[in-house]
Design an enzyme around this catalytic site. Structure first.
Site, PDB file in Angstrom:
ATOM      1  N   ASP A 115     -34.834 -32.325 -16.507  1.00  0.00           N
ATOM      2  CA  ASP A 115     -35.496 -31.330 -15.680  1.00  0.00           C
ATOM      3  C   ASP A 115     -36.912 -31.046 -16.183  1.00  0.00           C
ATOM      4  OD1 ASP A 115     -34.570 -30.146 -18.025  1.00  0.00           O
ATOM      5  OD2 ASP A 115     -33.511 -28.504 -17.038  1.00  0.00           O
ATOM      6  N   ASP A 118     -40.444 -29.941 -22.709  1.00  0.00           N
ATOM      7  CA  ASP A 118     -41.121 -28.776 -23.276  1.00  0.00           C
ATOM      8  C   ASP A 118     -41.633 -29.175 -24.664  1.00  0.00           C
ATOM      9  OD1 ASP A 118     -41.877 -26.068 -23.549  1.00  0.00           O
ATOM     10  OD2 ASP A 118     -39.910 -25.439 -24.204  1.00  0.00           O
ATOM     11  N   LYS A 146     -44.407 -29.757 -19.630  1.00  0.00           N
ATOM     12  CA  LYS A 146     -45.293 -28.739 -20.224  1.00  0.00           C
ATOM     13  C   LYS A 146     -46.007 -29.403 -21.398  1.00  0.00           C
ATOM     14  CE  LYS A 146     -42.254 -24.776 -19.764  1.00  0.00           C
ATOM     15  NZ  LYS A 146     -41.625 -23.683 -20.525  1.00  0.00           N
ATOM     16  N   PHE A 167     -42.623 -19.957 -18.303  1.00  0.00           N
ATOM     17  CA  PHE A 167     -41.180 -20.186 -18.213  1.00  0.00           C
ATOM     18  C   PHE A 167     -40.793 -20.286 -16.747  1.00  0.00           C
ATOM     19  CE2 PHE A 167     -36.662 -19.570 -18.455  1.00  0.00           C
ATOM     20  CZ  PHE A 167     -36.346 -20.357 -19.551  1.00  0.00           C
ATOM     21  N   ASP A 174     -32.652 -22.759 -15.275  1.00  0.00           N
ATOM     22  CA  ASP A 174     -32.066 -21.416 -15.365  1.00  0.00           C
ATOM     23  C   ASP A 174     -32.749 -20.536 -16.398  1.00  0.00           C
ATOM     24  OD1 ASP A 174     -31.053 -22.800 -17.734  1.00  0.00           O
ATOM     25  OD2 ASP A 174     -29.742 -21.069 -17.954  1.00  0.00           O
TER      26      ASP A 174
HETATM   27  P1  IMP Z   1     -37.417 -29.137 -25.320  1.00  0.00           P
HETATM   28  O1  IMP Z   1     -36.425 -29.704 -26.277  1.00  0.00           O
HETATM   29  O2  IMP Z   1     -38.208 -28.012 -25.942  1.00  0.00           O
HETATM   30  O3  IMP Z   1     -38.312 -30.176 -24.691  1.00  0.00           O
HETATM   31  O4  IMP Z   1     -36.608 -28.390 -24.205  1.00  0.00           O
HETATM   32  C1  IMP Z   1     -35.981 -29.031 -23.217  1.00  0.00           C
HETATM   33  C2  IMP Z   1     -34.980 -28.121 -22.548  1.00  0.00           C
HETATM   34  O5  IMP Z   1     -35.299 -26.715 -22.691  1.00  0.00           O
HETATM   35  C3  IMP Z   1     -35.006 -28.395 -21.076  1.00  0.00           C
HETATM   36  O6  IMP Z   1     -34.131 -29.448 -20.743  1.00  0.00           O
HETATM   37  C4  IMP Z   1     -34.571 -27.065 -20.503  1.00  0.00           C
HETATM   38  O7  IMP Z   1     -33.178 -26.969 -20.447  1.00  0.00           O
HETATM   39  C5  IMP Z   1     -35.090 -26.037 -21.491  1.00  0.00           C
HETATM   40  N1  IMP Z   1     -36.378 -25.473 -21.039  1.00  0.00           N
HETATM   41  C6  IMP Z   1     -37.598 -25.682 -21.564  1.00  0.00           C
HETATM   42  N2  IMP Z   1     -38.549 -25.007 -20.893  1.00  0.00           N
HETATM   43  C7  IMP Z   1     -37.895 -24.366 -19.899  1.00  0.00           C
HETATM   44  C8  IMP Z   1     -38.344 -23.521 -18.831  1.00  0.00           C
HETATM   45  O8  IMP Z   1     -39.525 -23.212 -18.641  1.00  0.00           O
HETATM   46  N3  IMP Z   1     -37.353 -23.048 -18.015  1.00  0.00           N
HETATM   47  C9  IMP Z   1     -36.044 -23.355 -18.158  1.00  0.00           C
HETATM   48  N4  IMP Z   1     -35.594 -24.150 -19.130  1.00  0.00           N
HETATM   49  C10 IMP Z   1     -36.510 -24.645 -19.997  1.00  0.00           C
END
Ligand code: IMP
Length: 199
Positions: A115, A118, A146, A167, A174
């Protein structure tokens, strides 16, 4: 994956809680339009291959099912689930597998469907996990990126939209398991604490 929120406030109207509001960042129509292009790009790279989509639960569910229908040709799919430790809109970056794949990916053309990218820590963990299973090809498609939040040195092969550091919820994403069913990708704002930040 879910990032847990500090729930507890009263509901003001269905799906919304006191002090929370959403504004549309990317409309459902724009998402669907971009998805067609992503599907074309992926099919152009693998015109004759069976594409094995792997969705990361739960945020990628709508994205995966919509994308699968646009891809054409032979497509199969599977899901896995991971959790990240953290509170509110933040994560510590620790990732744990909570649901494994149902079928082997050895020799398959795998497209990981995420999805949102981040910090990239989840994807880094997943790529290592998948690479060990010897797929023929391993590619990543993300709906949202992002870029400015990246910590891990990872990138997606196909990106729907680069978004600012806000966010977001909706279209599967969610906050504390809520808002997944919003058709549009929206920025979640907290009136009491100012703008919701994931930094
Ligand atoms: P990462 O490991 O920091 O890249 O995070 C990935 C996961 O964090 C995604 O698959 C989402 O489930 C969650 N996530 C990161 N940013 C958001 C956001 O803005 N809204 C909702 N879920 C997020």
């Amino acid at each position: 994956m879910t990032k847990k929120g500090s729930a507890g406030s009263l509901k003001t109207r269905p799906g919304h809680r006191l002090g929370e509001s959403v504004r549309v960042l990317i409309s459902d129509a724009r998402v669907q339009q971009r998805l067609k292009q992503l599907a074309r790009d992926i099919r152009r790279d693998f015109p004759t291959e069976t594409l094995h989509l792997i969705g990361v639960l739960k945020g990628s569910v709508f994205f995966l099912t919509d994308l699968a229908r646009e891809l054409g040709g032979e497509v199969s799919f599977d899901f896995l689930a991971v959790s990240s430790y953290g509170k509110g809109t933040d994560s510590t970056g620790e990732v744990k597998l909570i649901k494994d794949l149902d079928v082997s990916i050895e020799g398959k053309t795998v497209i990981v469907v995420e999805d949102i990218l981040d910090t990239g820590l989840t994807l880094k963990y997943l790529l290592r996990f998948f690479e060990e299973k010897k797929p023929k090809h391993l590619r990543v498609v993300v709906l949202l990126d992002k870029v400015e939040r990246r910590i891990a040195d990872v990138r997606a092969d196909y990106v729907g939209f680069v978004i600012p550091n806000e966010f977001v919820v909706g279209y599967g994403l969610d906050f504390d398991e809520r808002y997944r069913n919003l058709p549009d990708v929206c920025v979640l704002q907290f009136a009491s604490k100012g703008k919701a930040k994931s930094a």
